[in-house]
Scaffold this active site. Structure first.
Site, PDB file in Angstrom:
ATOM      1  CB  CYS A 161       1.365  -3.887   5.388  1.00 40.06           C
ATOM      2  SG  CYS A 161      -0.128  -4.867   5.656  1.00 40.06           S
ATOM      3  CG  HIS A 180      -0.303   0.056   2.542  1.00 41.85           C
ATOM      4  ND1 HIS A 180       0.087   1.230   3.127  1.00 41.85           N
ATOM      5  CD2 HIS A 180       0.023  -0.940   3.414  1.00 41.85           C
ATOM      6  CE1 HIS A 180       0.629   0.976   4.317  1.00 41.85           C
ATOM      7  NE2 HIS A 180       0.604  -0.334   4.517  1.00 41.85           N
TER       8      HIS A 180
END
Length: 567
Positions: A477, A458
Site C-alpha cells: 500500500c 493511507h
C-alpha cells in the site's frame, strides 16, 4: 500454400475494386509494372525475410503489406522513374532519428536501406528488383515504426511484475496513414502524430537529443568512476574534489568558477550548491553531503541516461491517450504523490511504497470514498508472515497493538482461548482487526479506490520514515505524508467538511465513511526518468530493478511477423 496466396490475392483485389476506399496510384511509369511484378514475387514467396547484399531483413508486417500492395496493384510507392522519391529519403531520415524516441533504427531495416540508398547516392542505378526490395522495406519500416510509436515495441505482459494500466484500445489504421503519406508529402506528420500526446514525452525527446550530443564530449574526458571511502562534507579536502567539480559543471548543475591551485581539492560552499542541485534532480536528499548514493549517481554516463530515457519513453507509449481534468498520480520510483487539476499540481507529497519483495503494482483505478479513523483487518500475507509469529512469541502483542481477534460474524474472541502455537496462515479460523487510534497501521484516514490488489493510500503513525531517501518500506500500500491536506482538497467542494470537522473525524473512535462528490482517477506509475516543465531531467533509482529487463527487450532485434498484422 502458393495456390492459397494466389486465391487470396485475387479475392482481396476484387474486394478492393468494389470497396469505396480502394487506393490506386493515379500515375504509373513505364518501368513500374516490372517493379510491381518483383514486389508481388517477393511478397507471395515463402520467405519470411528478404536479403539485400547478403544482409537478411525480416519482414514484420507481411500480411498487412500484402493487403497494402494488393490495393495498389503491387505498384511501387517509394520510387519514380527508377529513383527513390523525396518521401523515401524523408522516411530514411526519420528511421535514422528513431533513437531519439528510445527505439532502435535497425528494427526498421536501416542497414539494408542504407545499402540501397548508398548505391543510389553514388550515381548507380538501382535494378528493378532492388527498387522492389526498397519499396517493401520502406513500407514495412513505416508500418513497424508507426506501431512502435503508438503502442510501444514491448508489450507490458511480457515483463515480470505487474503493469495493469489499460493500454490504448484502438489503433489507428496505419495502412490509411501509409496511403496518406504516399499520396501527399506527409510522411513525417503521419508518423509523428502517433507519438504520445503527453507534453512530457516531447520534453524527454529533447533530453535524449541533448544527451546524445553530450556523449562524445563525455567520452573525450576519459573520466574514471569515482569512489570515496567516507562521506565528504563542505570544508573538507579530498583528491576527488576536482573531478567531482568537473562533472557537476559538465552536467550544468554548477557554473564554472575560478579556483586557485591550493584550493582545488577543497570542497567549498559554491560547489556544495551544485551538489544540492544535482542531488535534487536525482531524487536524493539535497544536503550537500557527498555520500555513496551521490557518487554513484555522478558516475552515470550519458549513454546510461539515454538507456534510462528509452525505457521510460516506452512506458509512456503504453499509456492510453486520455486527457484528465483531475487525477492523482503516484510515481513509485519517485516516492511521490501529486493531486493534479487542470494541469496544476494542487498537492505534492512524499509517499512510502512497497518493499522490493512486496512491490506496489502499477495500475489505475477510481477513488470514490474516504475512511476516517479506520480499523485495519490484517491481510492474509501480513497475518501469516508478521502477526502470527509475533503473537506466538508474546500474546501481549495484541494488546500492545490495540488489536482484537474476531470471528467472521464480527464477534470478539478471547485471545487466551486460541492455541497460538498451532496457528499458521492456512488454519487460522479468525480475523485480527486493529481498532482506530494513533497506533493504527493505517493512521487516521485511508483513501479508497477499489481494486483487485487491495492497494490503497493511507496515513501512517510512523512519520519518521518520510525523512528517509529509500522509502520502499510498506507491504504494497501507499502511505502518504500529507493525509490531512489530501482529504482537505478532496472534500473542498463539500461545504459541510470544514478543516475542523476533518480533524475531528480523523481522531474519532469509530470508522466514518465519506463518499466523494466525484470519482477521481488514481494512476500508479513507475517512472525512473522524466523531464519536467522546467526542462529539468529527473533521474531516479530503479528500486524494483525493472529497467534492465525492459531495456534488454527494447534492444532485442525484431523477428519476422512480431509486429502483428492487425493494421
Amino acid at each position: 500454400m502458393r495456390s492459397f496466396i494466389v486465391f487470396r490475392t485475387l479475392l482481396i483485389l476484387i474486394l478492393s475494386i468494389l470497396s469505396e476506399g480502394a487506393f490506386f496510384p493515379t500515375q504509373a511509369f513505364s518501368n513500374d509494372s516490372n517493379i510491381a511484378a518483383e514486389i508481388r514475387s517477393l511478397l507471395e514467396g515463402n520467405e519470411t525475410q528478404i536479403s539485400v547484399a547478403g544482409n537478411p531483413s525480416p519482414i514484420h508486417s507481411r500480411s498487412t503489406l500484402l493487403t497494402f500492395y494488393f490495393e495498389r496493384a503491387f505498384l511501387p510507392g517509394w520510387s519514380e522513374a527508377l529513383q527513390p522519391t523525396c518521401k523515401a529519403r524523408e522516411l530514411l531520415y526519420l528511421i535514422r532519428q528513431a533513437g531519439f524516441d528510445g527505439l532502435v533504427p535497425e528494427d526498421y531495416h536501416l542497414e539494408s536501406l542504407n545499402t540501397l540508398f548508398d548505391k543510389d547516392m553514388e550515381g548507380k542505378s538501382l535494378a528493378e528488383r532492388e527498387l522492389a526490395l526498397l519499396d517493401i522495406l520502406l513500407s514495412d519500416a513505416f508500418l513497424t515504426y508507426a506501431h512502435h510509436l503508438y503502442k510501444g515495441k514491448v508489450h507490458p505482459e511480457h515483463l515480470n511484475g505487474i503493469w495493469d494500466i489499460q493500454t490504448k484500445q484502438t489503433e489507428p489504421s496505419v495502412l490509411g496513414r501509409l496511403n496518406r503519406a504516399l499520396s501527399g508529402n506527409h510522411v513525417k506528420e503521419e508518423l509523428h502524430s502517433l507519438r504520445p500526446k503527453l507534453l512530457v514525452y516531447e520534453r524527454m525527446r529533447l533530453s535524449m537529443k541533448k544527451y546524445h550530443g553530450m556523449e562524445k564530449a563525455y567520452e573525450d574526458k576519459n573520466w574514471i568512476p569515482l569512489s570515496i571511502e567516507e562521506s565528504l562534507k563542505v570544508t573538507q579536502r579530498n583528491e576527488h574534489v576536482p573531478h567531482i567539480r568537473e562533472k557537476l559543471i559538465f552536467w550544468k548543475d554548477l557554473e564554472s568558477y575560478p579556483v586557485i591551485a591550493e584550493q582545488r581539492d577543497f570542497y567549498d560552499s559554491t560547489m556544495a550548491e551544485g551538489v544540492k542541485k544535482f542531488q535534487l534532480r536525482n531524487g536524493l536528499q539535497p544536503d550537500g553531503i557527498l555520500g555513496r548514493a551521490t557518487i554513484e549517481a555522478l558516475n552515470q554516463r550519458p549513454r546510461q541516461l539515454m538507456d534510462k530515457l528509452a525505457v521510460n519513453m516506452e512506458r509512456l507509449r503504453w499509456l492510453p491517450d486520455t486527457t484528465l481534468q483531475e487525477f492523482i498520480l503516484v510515481n513509485i520510483a519517485n516516492y511521490s504523490l501529486d493531486l493534479i487539476r487542470e494541469r496544476d499540481t494542487l498537492l505534492h507529497s512524499k509517499v512510502i511504497v512497497g518493499k522490493s519483495y512486496r512491490k506496489t503494482p502499477v495500475f489505475n483505478a477510481t477513488m470514490s470514498y474516504l475512511v476516517f479513523s479506520p480499523t485495519w483487518t490484517l491481510p492474509p500475507t501480513i497475518l501469516k508472515n508478521d502477526a502470527l509469529p509475533a503473537i506466538r512469541k508474546n500474546i501481549n502483542y495484541l494488546a500492545q497493538k490495540n488489536m482484537k481477534v474476531i470471528d467472521h460474524s464480527g464477534q470478539e474472541i478471547n485471545p487466551n482461548s486460541v492455541d497460538w502455537q498451532q496457528m499458521n496462515g492456512d488454519n487460522f479460523p479468525y480475523l485480527i482487526r486493529q481498532s482506530p487510534g494513533p497506533q493504527n497501521s493505517l493512521g487516521l484516514v485511508k483513501f479508497m479506490f477499489p481494486n483487485k490488489y487491495s492497494v490503497y493510500i493511507h496515513d501512517t503513525p510512523s512519520r519518521e520514515l518520510f525523512y528517509r531517501e529509500d522509502r520502499a518500506l510498506s507491504s504494497g500500500c501507499i502511505r502518504i505524508e500529507k493525509p490531512f491536506e489530501l482529504a482537505q482538497l478532496l472534500l473542498k467542494d463539500q461545504p459541510l467538511w470544514s478543516d475542523e470537522r476533518i480533524r475531528s473525524a480523523m481522531n474519532g473512535k469509530k470508522e466514518q465513511i465519506v463518499r466523494l462528490d466525484r470519482k477521481i482517477p488514481v494512476i500508479i506509475l513507475y517512472l525512473t526518468f522524466w523531464t519536467d516543465s522546467n526542462h529539468r531531467e529527473n533521474i531516479r533509482r530503479d528500486i524494483y530493478d525493472r529497467d534492465i529487463e525492459l531495456l534488454k527487450l527494447l534492444r532485442t532485434p525484431l523477428i519476422a511477423s512480431v509486429v502483428g498484422d492487425k493494421n
